[in-house]
Design a protein around this motif. Sequence first.
Motif, PDB file in Angstrom:
ATOM      1  N   UNK A   1      -5.869  24.021  10.203  1.00  0.00           N
ATOM      2  CA  UNK A   1      -4.951  23.546   9.268  1.00  0.00           C
ATOM      3  C   UNK A   1      -5.338  21.902   9.251  1.00  0.00           C
ATOM      4  N   UNK A   2      -4.767  21.394   7.805  1.00  0.00           N
ATOM      5  CA  UNK A   2      -4.946  20.102   7.804  1.00  0.00           C
ATOM      6  C   UNK A   2      -3.364  19.384   7.674  1.00  0.00           C
ATOM      7  N   UNK A   3      -2.981  18.530   8.460  1.00  0.00           N
ATOM      8  CA  UNK A   3      -1.641  17.861   8.579  1.00  0.00           C
ATOM      9  C   UNK A   3      -1.880  16.777   7.938  1.00  0.00           C
ATOM     10  N   UNK A   4      -1.124  16.505   6.422  1.00  0.00           N
ATOM     11  CA  UNK A   4      -1.230  15.191   6.019  1.00  0.00           C
ATOM     12  C   UNK A   4      -0.371  14.148   6.951  1.00  0.00           C
ATOM     13  N   UNK A   5      -0.856  12.998   7.299  1.00  0.00           N
ATOM     14  CA  UNK A   5      -0.485  12.051   8.304  1.00  0.00           C
ATOM     15  C   UNK A   5       0.201  11.032   7.443  1.00  0.00           C
ATOM     16  N   UNK A   6      -0.509  10.648   6.619  1.00  0.00           N
ATOM     17  CA  UNK A   6      -0.316   9.443   5.588  1.00  0.00           C
ATOM     18  C   UNK A   6      -0.948   9.431   4.479  1.00  0.00           C
ATOM     19  N   UNK A   7      -0.711   8.538   3.506  1.00  0.00           N
ATOM     20  CA  UNK A   7      -1.614   8.004   2.359  1.00  0.00           C
ATOM     21  C   UNK A   7      -1.621   6.306   2.287  1.00  0.00           C
ATOM     22  N   UNK A   8      -3.014   6.085   2.424  1.00  0.00           N
ATOM     23  CA  UNK A   8      -3.074   4.656   2.574  1.00  0.00           C
ATOM     24  C   UNK A   8      -4.077   4.084   1.437  1.00  0.00           C
ATOM     25  N   UNK A   9      -3.589   3.133   0.836  1.00  0.00           N
ATOM     26  CA  UNK A   9      -4.207   2.379  -0.313  1.00  0.00           C
ATOM     27  C   UNK A   9      -5.445   1.658   0.055  1.00  0.00           C
ATOM     28  N   UNK A  10      -6.531   2.015  -0.741  1.00  0.00           N
ATOM     29  CA  UNK A  10      -7.892   1.424  -0.609  1.00  0.00           C
ATOM     30  C   UNK A  10      -7.858  -0.241  -1.011  1.00  0.00           C
ATOM     31  N   UNK A  11      -7.189  -0.843  -0.006  1.00  0.00           N
ATOM     32  CA  UNK A  11      -7.168  -2.248  -0.304  1.00  0.00           C
ATOM     33  C   UNK A  11      -7.646  -2.899   0.976  1.00  0.00           C
TER      34      UNK A  11
END
Length: 170
Positions: free
Chosen positions: A142-152
């Motif tokens: 499985x894939x566990x979502x850790x974070x969502x990071x802005x492409x900046x």
Amino acid sequence: RDVFYSAKWNELNTIARGLLVDTKAWRIVARSYVKFFNIEERDKNKMDWLSANLEFPVRAFRKYNGFLGMVSWDHVTDTIHYFSKTSDGGFHALLCKEIVEANLGVHKEQFADYLKNSGCTFVFEILTKRDPHVIWEGDKERAVLLDVIYNQVDFRNMPYDQVQKLSAVF
């Protein structure tokens, strides 16, 4: 790889780890965490430094035993792009793609639309028995979502409560 095995980390290569840039368009394609270290491994990870410099409140999270996978939108090919922390090709990037897509199920189009419009990288811990470095403890990849990071250029991530909501959808 040489830096990893020789432990010759510096300010630049700790930031560059997990930062993928399209050098033709000078655009950040995907972004993850800066390199982090174990307690006592470096000066800023020693208990004395931490106790003097930590800002509270502090959050702790379970560390899954897998490898880091990153997923973002490729504006050149107009498709979802899958990465390991160092590459968009090779064994780990392909495993990331396979396992994330298997976990998305019917939500792949919705996920693609979100990526295309958000300017973010989804950062996953990829849990698989096919990676020889992972101590397998599960019954399902499985894939566990850790974070969502802005492409900046400056690191900025989504508030954790929003990440949890996205995790429930994707």
